[in-house]
Design an enzyme around this catalytic site. Sequence first.
Site, mmCIF file in Angstrom:
data_model
loop_
_atom_site.group_PDB
_atom_site.id
_atom_site.type_symbol
_atom_site.label_atom_id
_atom_site.label_comp_id
_atom_site.label_asym_id
_atom_site.label_seq_id
_atom_site.Cartn_x
_atom_site.Cartn_y
_atom_site.Cartn_z
ATOM 1 N N ARG A 1 0.698 -1.024 0.056
ATOM 2 C CA ARG A 1 0.069 -0.127 0.002
ATOM 3 C C ARG A 1 0.681 1.220 -0.084
ATOM 4 O O ARG A 1 1.992 1.188 0.635
ATOM 5 C CB ARG A 1 -0.880 -0.090 1.168
ATOM 6 C CG ARG A 1 -1.755 1.259 1.447
ATOM 7 C CD ARG A 1 -3.055 0.861 0.636
ATOM 8 N NE ARG A 1 -4.041 1.693 1.085
ATOM 9 C CZ ARG A 1 -5.082 2.004 0.117
ATOM 10 N NH1 ARG A 1 -5.226 1.914 -1.285
ATOM 11 N NH2 ARG A 1 -6.101 2.802 0.581
ATOM 12 N N THR B 1 -9.962 0.156 -9.353
ATOM 13 C CA THR B 1 -8.956 -0.655 -8.833
ATOM 14 C C THR B 1 -8.949 -1.801 -9.626
ATOM 15 O O THR B 1 -9.749 -2.196 -10.151
ATOM 16 C CB THR B 1 -9.394 -1.093 -7.291
ATOM 17 O OG1 THR B 1 -9.426 0.189 -6.674
ATOM 18 C CG2 THR B 1 -8.612 -1.988 -6.834
ATOM 19 N N SER C 1 -7.696 0.880 3.674
ATOM 20 C CA SER C 1 -8.322 0.393 2.139
ATOM 21 C C SER C 1 -9.498 -0.379 2.445
ATOM 22 O O SER C 1 -9.647 -1.034 3.641
ATOM 23 C CB SER C 1 -7.137 -0.147 1.582
ATOM 24 O OG SER C 1 -7.574 -1.005 0.461
ATOM 25 N N SER C 2 -10.188 -0.946 1.346
ATOM 26 C CA SER C 2 -11.060 -1.664 1.499
ATOM 27 C C SER C 2 -10.740 -2.965 0.694
ATOM 28 O O SER C 2 -11.698 -3.829 0.586
ATOM 29 C CB SER C 2 -12.619 -1.408 0.971
ATOM 30 O OG SER C 2 -13.014 -0.264 1.775
ATOM 31 N N GLY D 1 -13.760 -1.568 -6.572
ATOM 32 C CA GLY D 1 -15.148 -1.055 -6.333
ATOM 33 C C GLY D 1 -15.322 -0.306 -4.959
ATOM 34 O O GLY D 1 -16.166 0.074 -4.547
HETATM 35 N N1 GLY Z 1 -8.883 3.120 -3.066
HETATM 36 C C1 GLY Z 1 -9.720 2.157 -2.536
HETATM 37 C C2 GLY Z 1 -9.157 1.208 -1.607
HETATM 38 O O1 GLY Z 1 -8.004 1.079 -1.363
HETATM 39 O O2 GLY Z 1 -10.354 0.566 -0.609
#
Ligand code: GLY
Length: 576
Positions: free
Chosen positions: A110, A387, A458-459, A479
Amino acid sequence: MSIAIKRVIAAAGLVAVWSCTLTAGAAEAILEGDRSVPVEARKGMVVTSHYLATDEALRVLEAGGNAIDAAVTAAFALAVTQPRSGNIGGGGFMLVSSEERGDVTAIDYREKAPAAASRDMYLDENGEVVKERSRFSHKAAGVPGTVAGLALALEKYGSITLAQALAPAIKLAEEGFVIPPRFAQGIESQAERLKQFESSRKVFFKADGSLYQPGERFVQKDLAATLRRIAEQGVQGFYEGETADLIVAEMQRGGGLITHEDLKNYQPAIRKPVHGNYRGYDIYSMSPPSSGGAHIVEILNILEGYPIADSGLNSAQTIHLMSEAMKRAYADRSEYLGDTDFVDVPLTGLTSKEYAASLREQIDPEQATPSVEIKPGNPAPYESNETTHFSIVDRYGNAVSNTYTINFSYGSHIVVDGAGFLLNNEMDDFSAKPGVPNAYGLIGGEANKIEPNKRMLSSMSPTIVKKDGKNYIVTGSPGGSRIITTTLQVLMNVIDHNLNIQAAVNAPRIHHQWLPDEIRIEQGISPDTIRLLEGMGHSVVQKSAMGAIQSIMVGEDGVFYGGADPRRSTSSAKGY
Ligand code: GLY
């Protein structure tokens, strides 16, 4: 072995043909399952959001490479063929299930906040969030992690060199590729914003400023040179030397914060994935700084107490229970989740069966609880849209589940001049101001405040499910906030509803994220189901398709089944 589904569109008088390729596995899983290739002749399965990346990765598997070799090859190929989300200017997460070690490991690459970042950097003099600044400015970019993460994956688990993994991407950038309609449409939809930056205009538009058309060739010489420097010099070829100079020069031109020191100091991290158990299946998914694994397991734990198989796929009862569980998990997300290098996250509490049971007690089986009445819960104390995802398995029993991103489609929309790649706008995933929603409507708290060198929440939820110790499902999706619920539903569609992987991917999805208090649905949920949900007190809104989940199932018979998401016209699953 592949079945090409030819689609023809007429655009501005021009007819373009492209193929969304389903595998023998994917297509025939719907029928009987392909057993025509003996298990000993199988090479693996690749499912990505772009057929050219799928092809390159499959070639690696066919040549004897493992899933990690194929994954790194696919990731670099996507950076060329799908620059709106495939990237070297962003970051992500990779889960590796290793047959040799019998474990699942997570590589966290990340992005990080630059050292000069500060808590209130996106607030104006009145303390209000300036959205343009966290989304479409040079200050929106976090320090990219993709190159370091992919290099680490290869070094630890791969069998080919970085130069070998980069070779197909360099060729695709140098010689170009034929533009599919989705690529041309994506640039057209973002033309206004991309053109604001001269460096982006040079890459994404023709010299006269006009748009590229489907069927034409897209060549990226600067990107090819950037990738070649990585092939020749390793990670230093990106984080130091000419590429680093170009990134820092871009920052200085636009008032960005990333410095040579930030780049040189960037390190990916090896993390332990979140582990849960759902109806006897082992679930491995991404740990913080992603919220994905924690909340997939939390929601599954809540739902395990209900006979979901009996209430049925996308019935009003099932959607009600899923939504109630989702609301509570997203409320917890807003309070507890952040980068565990900086804050304590009560991961054990959030993912415990006891905590899930306590949340289940609050759920009325027949009536929606308004979100305003739901507050973040009380798990056991601290112990510690665009993403892209791909899934790969190999013949050796390894699996890779990888999601990476530059955040929005085209990230910050800023190309590093002379280096040919887009910078992320991942800083918007921090909570710019507690209580103020980010671009996905997600509310964040203190745990996700901006701090120097911290990773933003993040998700992204790359996930691997094992059954009796063997890889069973490999999946994940783009998403934004919908990643968690998209991934969750594919798991439930297989485990609860007994769908094959392609049907599980195709099925209409729903989403609830606590705030706003609404069930978002895709096309395909029946009107009488919607009426029943409204009768329970839910607000239901139909919006555009959610996610693009690229999945694999490994059958008990050793057959690989690929499930490419038809929500993306370039998705492809190939293998045998
Ligand atoms: N940028 C979307 C996520 O990392 O959740």
